[in-house]
Write a protein that holds these residues in place. Structure first.
Motif, mmCIF file in Angstrom:
data_model
loop_
_atom_site.group_PDB
_atom_site.id
_atom_site.type_symbol
_atom_site.label_atom_id
_atom_site.label_comp_id
_atom_site.label_asym_id
_atom_site.label_seq_id
_atom_site.Cartn_x
_atom_site.Cartn_y
_atom_site.Cartn_z
ATOM 1 N N SER A 92 24.054 80.514 21.833
ATOM 2 C CA SER A 92 23.875 79.503 20.905
ATOM 3 C C SER A 92 22.439 80.245 20.321
ATOM 4 O O SER A 92 21.661 79.972 21.253
ATOM 5 C CB SER A 92 24.405 78.321 20.745
ATOM 6 O OG SER A 92 23.615 77.542 21.606
ATOM 7 N N ASN A 93 21.148 79.802 18.569
ATOM 8 C CA ASN A 93 19.802 79.585 19.165
ATOM 9 C C ASN A 93 19.749 78.748 19.574
ATOM 10 O O ASN A 93 18.479 78.472 20.338
ATOM 11 C CB ASN A 93 20.007 79.484 17.474
ATOM 12 C CG ASN A 93 19.589 80.991 16.925
ATOM 13 O OD1 ASN A 93 20.735 81.928 17.616
ATOM 14 N ND2 ASN A 93 20.490 81.366 15.944
ATOM 15 N N GLU A 94 20.190 77.434 19.301
ATOM 16 C CA GLU A 94 19.564 76.447 20.476
ATOM 17 C C GLU A 94 19.742 76.137 21.842
ATOM 18 O O GLU A 94 18.735 75.852 22.161
ATOM 19 C CB GLU A 94 20.769 74.927 19.522
ATOM 20 C CG GLU A 94 19.960 73.930 20.170
ATOM 21 C CD GLU A 94 21.547 72.519 19.887
ATOM 22 O OE1 GLU A 94 20.664 71.249 20.385
ATOM 23 O OE2 GLU A 94 21.280 72.545 19.327
ATOM 24 N N PHE A 123 19.558 79.158 24.336
ATOM 25 C CA PHE A 123 18.182 80.008 24.164
ATOM 26 C C PHE A 123 16.693 79.557 23.655
ATOM 27 O O PHE A 123 15.431 79.505 24.187
ATOM 28 C CB PHE A 123 17.908 80.889 22.979
ATOM 29 C CG PHE A 123 19.360 82.304 24.357
ATOM 30 C CD1 PHE A 123 19.829 82.596 25.260
ATOM 31 C CD2 PHE A 123 20.662 82.651 22.994
ATOM 32 C CE1 PHE A 123 20.224 83.173 25.314
ATOM 33 C CE2 PHE A 123 21.290 83.349 23.510
ATOM 34 C CZ PHE A 123 21.869 83.631 24.813
ATOM 35 N N ALA A 124 17.102 78.678 22.523
ATOM 36 C CA ALA A 124 14.976 77.877 22.172
ATOM 37 C C ALA A 124 14.982 76.508 23.013
ATOM 38 O O ALA A 124 14.093 77.164 23.862
ATOM 39 C CB ALA A 124 15.587 77.417 21.257
#
Length: 114
Positions: free
Chosen positions: A70-72, A74-75
């Motif tokens: 998910s984007n979260e 990877f961030a």
């Protein structure tokens, strides 16, 4: 003579097998390097003897419950990787995940920070 050569070769292969069976490195049972998973997960227990580097990562980047991919996730992985390096740690990629080491990346704390 042939028997002697076969016996020597057999004993050498047995010695190699037993030597390779011993675990070497940080991703061994007992966590000899006191690794912390990246990114930190809310479900991961906080060890009582948590290294200073891992504690600083936890303070800089709050643990997440985001799923890998998910984007979260990877961030959070990027931020925790930067925090690991900033605090003197090394990032280790775990290509052979197991029950003991399920995370894809770990921070290996460096020398104690003073």
């Amino acid at each position: 003579m042939l028997c002697l050569v076969l016996i020597i070769m057999l004993s050498m292969t047995v010695g190699v097998r037993t030597a390779s069976a011993a675990c070497k490195g940080c991703l061994c049972p007992g966590d000899p390097c006191q690794l912390c998973p990246l990114p930190l997960n809310v479900n991961d227990p906080v060890p009582a003897d948590e290294p200073e580097t891992c504690r600083r990562i936890r303070e800089a980047v709050p643990p997440t419950d985001a799923l890998p991919g998910s984007n979260e996730y990877f961030a959070n992985l990027d931020k925790s990787t930067m925090a690991c390096i900033k605090n003197g740690g090394d990032v280790i990629k775990n290509s052979r995940r197991s029950e003991l080491f399920p995370a894809r990346f770990y921070c290996k704390p460096g020398l104690p920070i003073r």
